[in-house]
Design an enzyme around this catalytic site. Structure first.
Site, PDB file in Angstrom:
ATOM      1  N   HIS A  94      50.405  66.839  80.323  1.00  0.00           N
ATOM      2  CA  HIS A  94      49.334  67.719  80.782  1.00  0.00           C
ATOM      3  C   HIS A  94      49.760  68.482  82.030  1.00  0.00           C
ATOM      4  O   HIS A  94      49.532  68.031  83.148  1.00  0.00           O
ATOM      5  CB  HIS A  94      48.082  66.893  81.072  1.00  0.00           C
ATOM      6  CG  HIS A  94      47.565  66.125  79.888  1.00  0.00           C
ATOM      7  ND1 HIS A  94      48.174  64.975  79.428  1.00  0.00           N
ATOM      8  CD2 HIS A  94      46.528  66.357  79.043  1.00  0.00           C
ATOM      9  CE1 HIS A  94      47.513  64.527  78.359  1.00  0.00           C
ATOM     10  NE2 HIS A  94      46.520  65.340  78.107  1.00  0.00           N
ATOM     11  N   GLY A 149      42.940  57.385  83.457  1.00  0.00           N
ATOM     12  CA  GLY A 149      43.171  58.075  82.197  1.00  0.00           C
ATOM     13  C   GLY A 149      41.852  58.175  81.450  1.00  0.00           C
ATOM     14  O   GLY A 149      41.354  59.265  81.192  1.00  0.00           O
ATOM     15  N   PRO A 150      41.258  57.025  81.113  1.00  0.00           N
ATOM     16  CA  PRO A 150      39.884  57.071  80.607  1.00  0.00           C
ATOM     17  C   PRO A 150      39.011  57.692  81.709  1.00  0.00           C
ATOM     18  O   PRO A 150      38.935  57.163  82.825  1.00  0.00           O
ATOM     19  CB  PRO A 150      39.559  55.592  80.356  1.00  0.00           C
ATOM     20  CG  PRO A 150      40.906  54.943  80.140  1.00  0.00           C
ATOM     21  CD  PRO A 150      41.818  55.669  81.105  1.00  0.00           C
ATOM     22  N   LEU A 151      38.400  58.813  81.405  1.00  0.00           N
ATOM     23  CA  LEU A 151      37.857  59.642  82.486  1.00  0.00           C
ATOM     24  C   LEU A 151      36.690  58.985  83.215  1.00  0.00           C
ATOM     25  O   LEU A 151      35.893  58.270  82.637  1.00  0.00           O
ATOM     26  CB  LEU A 151      37.491  61.021  81.947  1.00  0.00           C
ATOM     27  CG  LEU A 151      38.723  61.828  81.512  1.00  0.00           C
ATOM     28  CD1 LEU A 151      38.326  63.112  80.793  1.00  0.00           C
ATOM     29  CD2 LEU A 151      39.612  62.156  82.705  1.00  0.00           C
ATOM     30  N   ASP A 209      36.885  68.063  85.988  1.00  0.00           N
ATOM     31  CA  ASP A 209      35.642  68.338  85.262  1.00  0.00           C
ATOM     32  C   ASP A 209      35.300  67.200  84.310  1.00  0.00           C
ATOM     33  O   ASP A 209      34.138  66.823  84.177  1.00  0.00           O
ATOM     34  CB  ASP A 209      35.781  69.641  84.465  1.00  0.00           C
ATOM     35  CG  ASP A 209      35.806  70.865  85.365  1.00  0.00           C
ATOM     36  OD1 ASP A 209      34.849  71.033  86.146  1.00  0.00           O
ATOM     37  OD2 ASP A 209      36.778  71.633  85.294  1.00  0.00           O
ATOM     38  N   GLY A 210      36.322  66.677  83.637  1.00  0.00           N
ATOM     39  CA  GLY A 210      36.074  65.598  82.685  1.00  0.00           C
ATOM     40  C   GLY A 210      35.469  64.385  83.366  1.00  0.00           C
ATOM     41  O   GLY A 210      34.505  63.789  82.875  1.00  0.00           O
ATOM     42  N   ASN A 264      38.430  73.500  87.946  1.00  0.00           N
ATOM     43  CA  ASN A 264      39.230  74.540  87.278  1.00  0.00           C
ATOM     44  C   ASN A 264      38.578  75.123  86.037  1.00  0.00           C
ATOM     45  O   ASN A 264      39.194  75.914  85.313  1.00  0.00           O
ATOM     46  CB  ASN A 264      40.651  74.025  86.986  1.00  0.00           C
ATOM     47  CG  ASN A 264      40.676  72.907  85.956  1.00  0.00           C
ATOM     48  OD1 ASN A 264      39.805  72.804  85.103  1.00  0.00           O
ATOM     49  ND2 ASN A 264      41.701  72.056  86.026  1.00  0.00           N
ATOM     50  N   ILE A 309      38.082  74.372  83.149  1.00  0.00           N
ATOM     51  CA  ILE A 309      38.673  74.264  81.808  1.00  0.00           C
ATOM     52  C   ILE A 309      38.703  72.795  81.403  1.00  0.00           C
ATOM     53  O   ILE A 309      39.142  71.945  82.181  1.00  0.00           O
ATOM     54  CB  ILE A 309      40.128  74.810  81.799  1.00  0.00           C
ATOM     55  CG1 ILE A 309      40.162  76.310  82.104  1.00  0.00           C
ATOM     56  CG2 ILE A 309      40.816  74.518  80.443  1.00  0.00           C
ATOM     57  CD1 ILE A 309      39.635  77.216  81.011  1.00  0.00           C
ATOM     58  N   HIS A 339      46.176  72.816  79.295  1.00  0.00           N
ATOM     59  CA  HIS A 339      45.632  71.528  79.745  1.00  0.00           C
ATOM     60  C   HIS A 339      46.523  70.367  79.315  1.00  0.00           C
ATOM     61  O   HIS A 339      46.908  69.548  80.135  1.00  0.00           O
ATOM     62  CB  HIS A 339      44.217  71.320  79.200  1.00  0.00           C
ATOM     63  CG  HIS A 339      43.725  69.917  79.352  1.00  0.00           C
ATOM     64  ND1 HIS A 339      43.058  69.493  80.471  1.00  0.00           N
ATOM     65  CD2 HIS A 339      43.850  68.829  78.558  1.00  0.00           C
ATOM     66  CE1 HIS A 339      42.785  68.208  80.344  1.00  0.00           C
ATOM     67  NE2 HIS A 339      43.243  67.779  79.186  1.00  0.00           N
ATOM     68  N   GLU A 389      25.865  49.398  84.904  1.00  0.00           N
ATOM     69  CA  GLU A 389      26.846  48.402  84.463  1.00  0.00           C
ATOM     70  C   GLU A 389      28.265  48.974  84.471  1.00  0.00           C
ATOM     71  O   GLU A 389      29.205  48.309  84.911  1.00  0.00           O
ATOM     72  CB  GLU A 389      26.494  47.896  83.069  1.00  0.00           C
ATOM     73  CG  GLU A 389      25.158  47.172  82.958  1.00  0.00           C
ATOM     74  CD  GLU A 389      23.981  48.117  82.787  1.00  0.00           C
ATOM     75  OE1 GLU A 389      24.204  49.351  82.627  1.00  0.00           O
ATOM     76  OE2 GLU A 389      22.836  47.647  82.822  1.00  0.00           O
ATOM     77  N   HIS A 404      18.649  43.064  72.859  1.00  0.00           N
ATOM     78  CA  HIS A 404      19.114  42.289  74.003  1.00  0.00           C
ATOM     79  C   HIS A 404      19.863  41.014  73.608  1.00  0.00           C
ATOM     80  O   HIS A 404      20.302  40.276  74.479  1.00  0.00           O
ATOM     81  CB  HIS A 404      17.924  41.906  74.897  1.00  0.00           C
ATOM     82  CG  HIS A 404      17.395  43.040  75.720  1.00  0.00           C
ATOM     83  ND1 HIS A 404      16.985  44.239  75.169  1.00  0.00           N
ATOM     84  CD2 HIS A 404      17.223  43.185  77.066  1.00  0.00           C
ATOM     85  CE1 HIS A 404      16.572  45.042  76.133  1.00  0.00           C
ATOM     86  NE2 HIS A 404      16.712  44.438  77.289  1.00  0.00           N
TER      87      HIS A 404
END
Lengths: 670, 670
Positions: free
Chosen positions: A31, A120-122, A161-162, A191, A193, A268, A416, A479
């Protein structure tokens, strides 16, 4: 945008850009857009503000840096290389995203020294950042003295942004605003994008206003591409506000410098290609070859090594003074940072006999937490707004609130996922803290990505999960966990423990605390309802994951395997079967993860291959149990969603009764 | 606060309050605080604004009501009873939270007619509401004519502090603001209390400002306890703004009327107790017995029955006109609402032979989606910002955006959890829409609570998940699923399908579409990388979940069980073993869920008990596979986190090769 002559700073910034461009071009994967656009803010931050020691990445008082937009990891690898970390050489950069390299596709703290957390996981990174800032605030409040500040650093986060679209970032930012974490400074790479194109297609909210609503100090750098002074001034202003976290929106151009691809989604997440790489070199006046860094630039950025040595020396002097004046506190601080447990810490954990009164294991958990809190001052955590259901309050240790950072009970709110990533950040502060987060077991579904990252990133977070079955009762199927334990057991490197009674709860905490210090995460599952204390249960047994609690003379006819609240059903059923002349073994299996870690001989001694008549009993799905019951065994389980009714009724209706265990055992016995 | 004489409206509002108080007192379980505080807003909404027909809860053009703060479900049951729904009688209310009742502990659409969606896990309801409003906007744009509006209703949501703390609500609200969903009206019960006490302990942000930042129209009712006119005016003002969703912050007192417990956490989630119930009766001047509703109140609230019949009659007339003028559109609308598929819809799905070129199954998925889009106009969905990685664009059908609601490609943004609950809301609009949501398989972790609720609440959402293994490659372990498939297979009532090639992808969509119409949710897992088209795969085979693709003469010596991209390894290994004289069967197991649904005879025909030598091959955890391979079998699996490297390298290094499958088979054969 073309530059005829470049200033030294431009040279440095373009060095970052082309390390990213060239590494991604070589690997044909990665990226480049973010590193090219965010290079100026990263340069200003690392060159003018951040305090770190490249030759000792773990220097305690370093500023923590988090690249929440982890896909832009070449930015971070470039900074580590340019500032002189040994962990990232130019050869490592050439191995970007290759097998066995120290420059994986997203930043991984366990692969690359100088990387604090795994992103990495946003959205995870900004929430980790909140955890790092909480750790700093807590340790500063605990250890610092008016005449000696030994804990005093900032946490800087670059997010995109993510990250800002993900709910987890909102949870964590709201909480950081509530806590007034003044030493948390986030730079938002604005940015416009994302992968689908312009953020106009999905993300048109006013992010700055939202952060203001959270109680943050918000600034805007309008030209993040070239206005280094504006970036500097914003960071200075951020540091000047000490009672609020700061979000600096830095407006940039993604892929800055690429004449045909900048400001498009095309840059990107894909290499520029040979032609565009050449055009970008031309456009930015970059006359150097692939992976070639001008010596002037390197000479400048590598000054970080000397600066860093100086910072550490200064801090060592400060600490020496501190130690002279406050030897007791210094000793405790040193123990914290060493990651060692105090001698005899586990002696406080209680043991029980069957004469002790039945209690919910969540109540035993409360007892353990409070016993441990007295001997482990590094134990800090709380619940996502279920404190008095999870029973996780450390009594007498106060609420961690703005201005009360020395306290140890954190009210995470109904957040959580944020809680999970915040705990991970606290653990990865690597200062010996043992963070725990609590909610109902079913709501691990809300924080699963953070639980996985705890395991992956070797964060010693402890997850205290209560209401662990349909015994939860009236709240009903939304639950009541069914598949939850199985889904968590399947996660690598996460130890799941479901204790049966008081002894096993003490065992579970023994394991969880030791694992936390060994940088491994544990999830504990506790009942809402009362369970009896059983003969034969033990702390030592829990450590082995599965063990014999009732045995027969000679080879058993049948083995009943129980966990948690269902172990007592097995014990009672075994009594009845024994009375009928059967040879019955009961195995308690609080943790399949720990059991699998035992050697084959031990496992065979508990579950001999020759005994194929087996029944598992757990108020959850049968999924995963066939490994232990085999093709001839039966699972007493629930493989549908639960129902709203009193917990005892649910247990009975769904077959978690001695009668049904007996009937199932007899069916298996034939 | 005591009232000497009560107006009719006060009588109605207190009826709601005491139905909640008495039901919870009887069951000794439940959450009286919200119903007592929110009774005025609920009354105003249901009495003065909402259009519904109690005698036909499924009347198409009803306003949709969602109680996002689902723990306050007695509010909703009280409204259903008072307004004359047959689904909730006074006897049902007396059975609150009991086994088999129609008044479970949280609102469940599949138990209680009049309940639109299943809530309780906080934040889901408001996100469902966004989905309901999207469905309305889409159908209105598609079907309405200038002279005939057949789709024209509001979506009303009551949410609480807990909902607003959850990240999912932020994701959904940001997206609703982006889309300008003017017919979504949310009433925020601002009572400053959550389970841990005052929201001051964790939640001090400015919620109104945050919603403004999302682009919402925001209003405030300062006295939600008694100022009915202010509530009315706010709802009127909300309806007047047609290009933005509206959030009305209604400040209330939790547990209003309870002299000692109102405005405390003590009344949030526990019965008042006999004494406080008596004092509350006294305080509110309530002279009626438990479950007794004054006839004047009931006469008033039951006017809803007549109003509702009128609304439906009016709409029927409108629809009759529409049908006369626009017979084709009317026929399509009627098909939508009937839930029926058009004849021959599945004929468009392609089949393949081994001569067809290898493609990633995500590419086959794209092809299926686009073939289906042409014949199923009710297919609508999109990706969480990975459109061109997931390959989920319906080409030529435009982007669903503000003012472009007739279009069918939804850009959810990087909001997986919100996407999940929004899809569920669209499905539960019960207008025949087939919603799908897409992201990388690993990020099901971000949306797991919504995936579970799709299964539980019988929402026919389809989850299109790509990059389904370590074959994902360079992004590394944060992006590579290991335990993910297992964790999803363990969820009850969710069908997970991992197709091996083009034929199986067509089979997967056949199942997913049929199940969607039958109100069941399916998750599809597709590869990033190319896979060959195999002989013997079929749509019919997929429907059975597991089936024989290669067989031996006579009883096999060994069975190789493969899924997805690993099936071809089994086929090639089988060829080699056969050449060596072994009798080998290969079973494709795209869906253990579908396989388990077959009868025992079929399952035995595929996996005969007598053949105990078995090998499973799947690029994921072994967890769960022992049910099929037994104690003598072996799993070719990966039981650790992955690594950043090209996908082919990862596959090879972790043993997903023909050689390793062969070696494992030989080991099992002995």
């Amino acid at each position: 945008m073309a530059v005829a002559t470049q200033s030294l700073e431009e040279l440095c910034i373009n060095s970052i850009r082309f390390l990213a461009v060239d590494a991604i071009e070589k690997s044909k994967s990665g990226h480049p857009g973010l590193p090219m656009g965010a290079a100026p803010m990263a340069f200003v931050l690392w060159d003018r503000f951040m305090r770190y020691n490249p030759k000792n990445p773990k220097w305690f008082n370093r500023d923590r840096f988090v690249l929440s937009a982890g896909h832009g990891c070449m930015l971070q690898y470039a900074m580590l290389y340019l500032t002189g970390y040994d962990s990232v050489t130019i050869e490592d950069i050439k191995q970007f995203r290759q097998w066995g390299s120290r420059t994986p596709g997203h930043p991984e703290n366990f692969e690359t020294a100088g990387v604090e957390v795994t992103t990495g996981p946003l959205g995870q990174g900004i929430a980790n950042g909140v955890g790092l800032a909480i750790a700093e605030a807590h340790l500063a409040a605990k250890f610092n003295k008016p005449d000696a500040k030994i804990v005093d650093h900032y946490t800087y986060v670059i997010l995109g942004d993510g990250c800002n679209m993900e709910g987890i970032s909102g949870e964590a930012a709201s909480f950081a605003g509530h806590l007034g974490l003044g030493k948390l400074i986030a730079l938002y790479d604005d940015n416009h994008i994302s992968i689908d194109g312009s953020t106009d297609v999905a993300f048109t909210e006013d992010v700055s206003k939202r952060f203001e609503a959270y109680g943050w100090h918000v600034l805007h750098v309008e030209n993040g591409n070239t206005d280094l002074e504006a970036i500097s001034k914003a960071i200075e202003a951020a540091k000047a506000v000490t009672d609020k976290p700061t979000m600096i929106k830095v407006t940039t151009t993604i892929g800055y410098g690429s004449p045909n691809k900048q400001n498009t989604a095309g840059i990107h997440g894909a290499a520029l290609g040979a032609d565009e790489t050449a055009l970008t070199r031309q456009n930015l006046g970059w006359t150097y070859g692939p992976f070639e860094i001008p010596q002037d630039a390197l000479n400048h950025t590598r000054k970080a090594v000397e600066r860093g040595a100086g910072y550490e020396t200064d801090w060592n002097n400060t600490f020496a003074d501190y130690k002279a004046k406050y030897p007791q506190e210094a000793a405790e601080f040193e123990r914290y940072v060493s990651g060692k447990l105090p001698d005899g810490w586990d002696k406080v954990l209680p043991t029980y006999t069957p004469e002790d009164k039945p209690l919910p294991t969540r109540k035993h958990s409360e007892n353990c937490l409070n016993k441990l809190a007295a001997v482990l001052p590094e134990l800090i955590g709380g619940s996502a707004d279920l404190t008095h259901s999870n029973l996780t309050e450390l009594k007498g240790f106060g609420d961690f609130q703005k201005g009360q950072y020395q306290n140890r009970n954190i009210h995470f709110g109904v957040r959580e996922h944020g809680m999970g990533a915040i705990c991970n950040g606290m653990a990865l502060h690597t200062s010996g803290l043992i963070p725990y987060g609590a909610t109902f077991l079913i709501f691990t579904d809300y924080m699963r990505a953070a639980i996985r990252l705890a395991a992956l990133s070797q964060a010693g977070s402890i997850w205290v999960m209560t209401h662990d079955s349909i015994g939860q009762g009236e709240d009903g199927p939304t639950h009541q966990p069914i598949e939850t334990l199985a889904s968590l057991r399947a996660i690598p490197d996460l130890t799941v423990i479901r204790p049966a009674d008081g002894n096993e709860t003490s065992g579970a905490y023994t394991v969880a605390i030791e694992k936390s210090k060994a940088h491994a995460s544990t999830l504990l599952a506790f009942t809402r309802q009362n369970v009896p204390n059983l003969a034969g249960t033990s702390i030592e047994g829990v450590k082995k994951g599965g063990y014999i609690v009732v045995d027969s003379q000679g080879t058993p006819d049948i083995i009943l395997i129980g966990t948690g609240s269902e172990l007592s059903l097995c014990v009672t059923a075994a009594e009845k079967l024994t009375a009928e002349g059967k040879k019955v073994r009961v195995v308690s299996m609080p943790s399949t993860d720990l059991f699998e870690a035992q050697d084959a001989a031990y496992r065979e001694s508990v579950l001999p291959k020759a005994v194929t008549k087996r029944v598992s009993v757990e108020a959850g799905t049968s999924f995963g149990w066939h490994k232990y019951i085999g093709t001839e065994g039966e699972a007493v389980s629930i493989d549908r969603f639960g129902a709203s009714a009193p917990g005892g009724t649910c247990m009975e209706k769904f077959g978690f009764t001695v009668e049904n265990v007996l009937a199932t055992a007899k069916k298996v016995l034939g």
